[in-house]
Design a protein around this motif. Sequence first.
Motif: not given
Length: 139
Positions: A98, A103, A136-138, A106, A131
Amino acid sequence: MRLMLVGSTMMLAFAIVLFVRARVMSEKALYRDGLSRLRDAARGRYPEAMLDHVYAYLATRYGSTGATSYRVLPSDELRARYGLVALELEDAVLVIADRGGARLPKAADLDLLTNQPMETVEDLLRFLEPFFRTGAAKA
């Protein structure tokens, strides 16, 4: 006499300010040195941003109590040195991802933590790396 007392008090206050400033600078230098050592040990294998966030999490949360406390190496044991097992390890993964803008794993990804041997910082880096990949990053 009063002038001497005021002068002495001001000198003492000045000395305290200098001491605090030197201590803060020393802690920052230890932090930078520790981060550099982790980057050098893992250079080219993992994204720099991920290394920064893993280091920040482990060094400040679990190791910031002594002069050598900012040392985080890939070979460090997660359980023995940082006390990371089970749920603490899941929390660490989620916080690091975060804060790093990666990402978020899950539930199925987190279940892999119990199925894979997760013993060292290197194992943690290997788990987090997918991640932090650019794609894959937000958003």
